[in-house]
Write a protein that holds these residues in place. Structure first.
Motif, short mmCIF file in Angstrom:
data_model
loop_
_atom_site.label_atom_id
_atom_site.label_comp_id
_atom_site.label_asym_id
_atom_site.label_seq_id
_atom_site.Cartn_x
_atom_site.Cartn_y
_atom_site.Cartn_z
N ARG A 46 -1.85 6.69 -2.01
CA ARG A 46 -3.07 5.87 -2.14
C ARG A 46 -4.03 6.15 -0.98
N TYR A 47 -3.49 6.25 0.22
CA TYR A 47 -4.34 6.56 1.38
C TYR A 47 -4.94 7.95 1.25
N SER A 80 0.80 -1.22 0.00
CA SER A 80 0.00 0.00 0.00
C SER A 80 0.84 1.27 0.00
#
Length: 231
Positions: free
Chosen positions: A59-60, A36
């Motif tokens: 991405r977060y 991630s």
């Protein structure tokens, strides 16, 4: 080999086996976390690189703060939380009252009703989806969170009744007899004695009901189509 050495080797073997098991269970989760925050090129490198050179939380950031298609994730997560919370509250409230009745009261057909409840819980969703879909379509409840709450509650409540009934059966009846002598009603016994003593079982049932509602996929796939109600 003495008994003491056997115990030492056994302890070492159990410890090593436990370490290997923990590593095997945690490795996929660690890899998900690394994936991630790592760059795609680093993930495709051979040999495998467990510690990424460039760590990015982009991405977060997209999932939590960006607008557009990425915001659908936040909406569906909130829908899942609302539906699962409502289902848990309904199932545990109805299930606790019903379980107490099945555990302590005597009435005709009690065992048969319990069997029917268990049978209804064992039915696969694909066997009942068509009539459920037609009923909710007639009342214009398709693609709504209310429909999911009603369906999930109907599916999970029998499971809650069976779990809570088993827990109520484990509580000694002497406590209820003492409460009846003092003039306590059945509802008073339930709320003042049974529920406080059953707190661990109720908490476990709450968690199970929440998780069962949260991970339900088939009904939500068929009965919802918009982001406003998808889970």
């Amino acid at each position: 080999m003495g008994v003491k050495k056997q115990r030492i080797f056994r302890t070492i073997g159990i410890t090593l086996g436990s370490i290997i098991l923990v590593i095997g269970l945690l490795a996929p989760l660690v890899w998900l976390l690394i994936s991630s925050v790592a760059d795609l090129k680093e993930l495709l490198k051979i040999p495998l690189q467990w510690i990424p050179e460039n760590i990015s939380f982009e991405r977060y950031s997209k999932i939590l703060f960006s607008q557009g298609s990425e915001s659908e994730f936040r909406k569906t997560m909130m829908n899942s939380f609302v539906v699962a919370s409502a289902v848990t509250l309904i199932c545990v409230s109805i299930g606790s009252l019903s379980a107490y009745a099945f555990s302590r009261l005597k009435f005709p057909g009690k065992d048969k009703i319990l069997f029917v409840l268990l049978f209804s819980y064992m039915l696969p969703p694909v066997a009942i989806i068509i009539p459920i879909y037609q009923i909710f379509s007639r009342y214009n409840l398709l693609d709504t969170k209310i429909a999911l709450i009603l369906v999930y509650s109907a599916i999970i409540t029998p499971f809650v009744i069976w779990i809570m009934r088993t827990y109520f059966d484990s509580i000694p009846r002497d406590l209820e007899d003492a409460a009846k002598i003092d003039g306590c009603t059945y509802l008073g016994i339930l709320f003042r004695i049974m529920i406080p003593l059953s707190a661990p079982g109720i908490v476990a049932t709450l968690l199970l009901a929440f998780l069962m509602s949260w991970e339900e996929f088939f009904m939500a796939l068929i009965m919802t189509s918009s982001v406003a109600s998808k889970t």
